[in-house]
Write a protein that holds these residues in place. Sequence first.
Motif, PDB file in Angstrom:
ATOM      1  N   ASP A 131       0.816  -1.213   0.000  1.00 32.83           N
ATOM      2  CA  ASP A 131       0.000   0.000   0.000  1.00 32.83           C
ATOM      3  C   ASP A 131       0.850   1.263   0.000  1.00 32.83           C
ATOM      4  OD1 ASP A 131      -2.415  -1.393   0.044  1.00 32.83           O
ATOM      5  OD2 ASP A 131      -2.379  -1.578   2.235  1.00 32.83           O
ATOM      6  N   ALA A 132       2.144   1.120   0.326  1.00 26.33           N
ATOM      7  CA  ALA A 132       3.015   2.288   0.425  1.00 26.33           C
ATOM      8  C   ALA A 132       3.528   2.750  -0.934  1.00 26.33           C
ATOM      9  CB  ALA A 132       4.198   1.977   1.344  1.00 26.33           C
ATOM     10  N   LYS A 133       3.259   1.971  -1.981  1.00 22.20           N
ATOM     11  CA  LYS A 133       3.709   2.362  -3.312  1.00 22.20           C
ATOM     12  C   LYS A 133       3.050   3.682  -3.714  1.00 22.20           C
ATOM     13  CE  LYS A 133       4.603  -2.330  -5.010  1.00 22.20           C
ATOM     14  NZ  LYS A 133       4.236  -3.367  -5.998  1.00 22.20           N
ATOM     15  N   GLY A 134       3.865   4.582  -4.208  1.00 24.06           N
ATOM     16  CA  GLY A 134       3.344   5.881  -4.639  1.00 24.06           C
ATOM     17  C   GLY A 134       3.337   6.926  -3.548  1.00 24.06           C
ATOM     18  N   LEU A 135       3.591   6.504  -2.306  1.00 18.51           N
ATOM     19  CA  LEU A 135       3.631   7.473  -1.212  1.00 18.51           C
ATOM     20  C   LEU A 135       5.028   8.067  -1.094  1.00 18.51           C
ATOM     21  CD1 LEU A 135       1.656   5.604   1.604  1.00 18.51           C
ATOM     22  CD2 LEU A 135       0.786   7.116  -0.180  1.00 18.51           C
ATOM     23  N   ILE A 136       5.075   9.336  -0.711  1.00 12.95           N
ATOM     24  CA  ILE A 136       6.357   9.991  -0.467  1.00 12.95           C
ATOM     25  C   ILE A 136       6.297  10.660   0.902  1.00 12.95           C
ATOM     26  CG2 ILE A 136       6.835  10.379  -2.905  1.00 12.95           C
ATOM     27  CD1 ILE A 136       5.921  13.247  -2.571  1.00 12.95           C
ATOM     28  N   PRO A 137       7.440  10.839   1.540  1.00 10.17           N
ATOM     29  CA  PRO A 137       7.438  11.460   2.872  1.00 10.17           C
ATOM     30  C   PRO A 137       6.848  12.861   2.835  1.00 10.17           C
ATOM     31  CG  PRO A 137       9.561  10.440   2.405  1.00 10.17           C
ATOM     32  CD  PRO A 137       8.791  10.421   1.122  1.00 10.17           C
ATOM     33  N   GLY A 138       6.119  13.178   3.901  1.00  3.69           N
ATOM     34  CA  GLY A 138       5.558  14.525   4.031  1.00  3.69           C
ATOM     35  C   GLY A 138       4.130  14.678   3.568  1.00  3.69           C
ATOM     36  N   MET A 139       3.504  13.592   3.096  1.00  2.00           N
ATOM     37  CA  MET A 139       2.091  13.687   2.698  1.00  2.00           C
ATOM     38  C   MET A 139       1.207  13.812   3.930  1.00  2.00           C
ATOM     39  SD  MET A 139       1.618  10.921  -0.387  1.00  2.00           S
ATOM     40  CE  MET A 139       1.942  11.391  -2.088  1.00  2.00           C
ATOM     41  N   TYR A 140       0.238  14.734   3.882  1.00  2.00           N
ATOM     42  CA  TYR A 140      -0.674  14.968   5.003  1.00  2.00           C
ATOM     43  C   TYR A 140      -1.790  13.928   4.973  1.00  2.00           C
ATOM     44  CZ  TYR A 140      -3.481  17.610   8.350  1.00  2.00           C
ATOM     45  OH  TYR A 140      -4.189  18.004   9.462  1.00  2.00           O
ATOM     46  N   VAL A 141      -2.072  13.313   6.125  1.00  2.00           N
ATOM     47  CA  VAL A 141      -3.086  12.254   6.184  1.00  2.00           C
ATOM     48  C   VAL A 141      -4.083  12.525   7.307  1.00  2.00           C
ATOM     49  CG1 VAL A 141      -1.464  10.532   5.304  1.00  2.00           C
ATOM     50  CG2 VAL A 141      -1.785  10.757   7.758  1.00  2.00           C
ATOM     51  N   SER A 142      -5.297  12.022   7.106  1.00  2.00           N
ATOM     52  CA  SER A 142      -6.324  11.992   8.145  1.00  2.00           C
ATOM     53  C   SER A 142      -6.583  10.530   8.472  1.00  2.00           C
ATOM     54  CB  SER A 142      -7.613  12.663   7.661  1.00  2.00           C
ATOM     55  OG  SER A 142      -7.383  14.024   7.379  1.00  2.00           O
ATOM     56  N   ALA A 143      -6.493  10.189   9.750  1.00  2.00           N
ATOM     57  CA  ALA A 143      -6.567   8.781  10.135  1.00  2.00           C
ATOM     58  C   ALA A 143      -7.635   8.545  11.193  1.00  2.00           C
ATOM     59  CB  ALA A 143      -5.215   8.298  10.657  1.00  2.00           C
ATOM     60  N   ASN A 144      -8.201   7.351  11.164  1.00  2.66           N
ATOM     61  CA  ASN A 144      -9.099   6.871  12.205  1.00  2.66           C
ATOM     62  C   ASN A 144      -8.419   5.712  12.924  1.00  2.66           C
ATOM     63  OD1 ASN A 144     -11.085   8.674  11.411  1.00  2.66           O
ATOM     64  ND2 ASN A 144     -12.103   7.206  10.080  1.00  2.66           N
ATOM     65  N   ILE A 145      -8.214   5.863  14.217  1.00  2.00           N
ATOM     66  CA  ILE A 145      -7.628   4.786  15.015  1.00  2.00           C
ATOM     67  C   ILE A 145      -8.775   3.968  15.588  1.00  2.00           C
ATOM     68  CG2 ILE A 145      -6.126   4.228  16.956  1.00  2.00           C
ATOM     69  CD1 ILE A 145      -4.835   6.974  16.598  1.00  2.00           C
ATOM     70  N   ASN A 146      -8.857   2.687  15.207  1.00  3.36           N
ATOM     71  CA  ASN A 146      -9.968   1.839  15.619  1.00  3.36           C
ATOM     72  C   ASN A 146      -9.760   1.367  17.061  1.00  3.36           C
ATOM     73  OD1 ASN A 146     -11.101   1.983  13.000  1.00  3.36           O
ATOM     74  ND2 ASN A 146      -9.664   0.435  12.307  1.00  3.36           N
ATOM     75  N   ILE A 147     -10.704   1.733  17.925  1.00  4.74           N
ATOM     76  CA  ILE A 147     -10.576   1.441  19.358  1.00  4.74           C
ATOM     77  C   ILE A 147     -11.377   0.202  19.758  1.00  4.74           C
ATOM     78  CG2 ILE A 147     -10.824   2.369  21.685  1.00  4.74           C
ATOM     79  CD1 ILE A 147      -8.765   3.781  19.891  1.00  4.74           C
ATOM     80  N   THR A 148     -12.678   0.250  19.580  1.00  3.15           N
ATOM     81  CA  THR A 148     -13.534  -0.890  19.942  1.00  3.15           C
ATOM     82  C   THR A 148     -14.540  -1.135  18.825  1.00  3.15           C
ATOM     83  OG1 THR A 148     -15.100   0.576  21.101  1.00  3.15           O
ATOM     84  CG2 THR A 148     -13.360  -0.457  22.423  1.00  3.15           C
ATOM     85  N   ASN A 149     -15.212  -2.270  18.909  1.00  6.76           N
ATOM     86  CA  ASN A 149     -16.194  -2.655  17.913  1.00  6.76           C
ATOM     87  C   ASN A 149     -17.525  -2.873  18.609  1.00  6.76           C
ATOM     88  OD1 ASN A 149     -17.542  -4.761  15.941  1.00  6.76           O
ATOM     89  ND2 ASN A 149     -15.924  -3.734  14.804  1.00  6.76           N
ATOM     90  N   ALA A 150     -18.613  -2.220  18.100  1.00  6.79           N
ATOM     91  CA  ALA A 150     -19.918  -2.352  18.758  1.00  6.79           C
ATOM     92  C   ALA A 150     -21.032  -2.302  17.721  1.00  6.79           C
ATOM     93  CB  ALA A 150     -20.109  -1.242  19.787  1.00  6.79           C
TER      94      ALA A 150
END
Length: 406
Positions: free
Chosen positions: A293-312
């Motif tokens: 999945d890292a193909k095409g990525l370069i350092p310094g790209m800005y990302v928005s992430a969701n950290i999965n905590i629990t499942n309900a």
Amino acid sequence: MKNIFKNNISLVCVQSTILILFIALFLTTSCQDKKAEESHEEEKSENEVALTESQFKTVGIETGSVENRNLNKIIKANGYTTVPPQNSAEVATLIGGTVKDILVLEGTYVNKGKVLATIQNLEVIEMQEDYHSASANIEYLQLEYNRQKTLSEENVNPRKTFQEVKAKLAAERARAQAAKNKLDALHVSTKGSSSLVPIVAPISGYVGKINIAKGAFAETGVTLFEVVDNSQMHLDLNVYEKDLGSISVGQVIDFVLTNQSNKSIKGKIFGINKSFSNESKTVAVHAKIDPADAKGLIPGMYVSANINITNATVPALPKDAIVRNGDKYFVYIQEENHQEEKSDAKETEAEHNEIHFKAIEVVPGTTDLGFTEVKFVDQIPSDAKIVVKGAFYLLSAIKGGGEHVH
């Protein structure tokens, strides 16, 4: 007789006063009722919209119902793509010199040890001469050392002579090794005689910015090339202090590149810093990215992430069903059996059907896999038809004047 007349006049005055007060009270009540009715109608117009059957089909309104979905509870975080320190190199030279050749272009992939450029410095010739001279002396002194050792053991020559030869041999060996170490550090061969110093890639990766030009003087300590190996790309996410208790190594994250496509990429947390990054009271959380999945990525790209905590399992709707108006969130419910006359000017025409929708306030929660958890501020019927496609159009119709759309 005179008293009776006065009493009658007083009675008439009292009755007139009562009548006036009654009329005033009636008028006040009527105005209040009218204002309340107008207020109700205004509130109703702000929360309701109607479409003709033709508009309903043209817009593509679709309805559905609340579903119980298995959603991940998440913590949102922003950050950047980056690489480990060992996968990024700034290439400089240990000795100054004039740039002779530049052998690569920016964006070129190079293997470790690849020559990126050459610089010229006459001091290198002196280093090679020192090495050759020391090597020649070592060869002669080694023979002399062996001869003096034999003579010393046979007590033919004084032991002092042997010790002097031994010291000279050790000194020349040290001089040769020092010259060799210098040449090795510069990636220059000990054989031959050349003033060219190669600038080589310390790691395999892609050449970044090139900061030199042919014919310019390359100074020591100044970055000439950047080389980056993107195969071990990971994320540095900024997590606020209040969320740290929910974060742990091994948790899965989903992230998108903010300025790129909305394709979701997965990662996994492998490290959490133990100190704050800056004054904003955030802690750096590091997450691995699968190399595929890292193909095409370069350092310094800005990302928005969701950290999965629990499942309900929670009540949820497609995220497009929820719209925002001001600081509140709404969904639209289709109301049944509504009819409305077109106008007084067309009383001869038959009544026509309109499809009415009412805005219902909700409190959104977790969003995952295209669905958003919803909590209704007021209870709704279990069989309510909720608009799951086209809600934004209905919101636009209301905000456009709060009137029915015909």
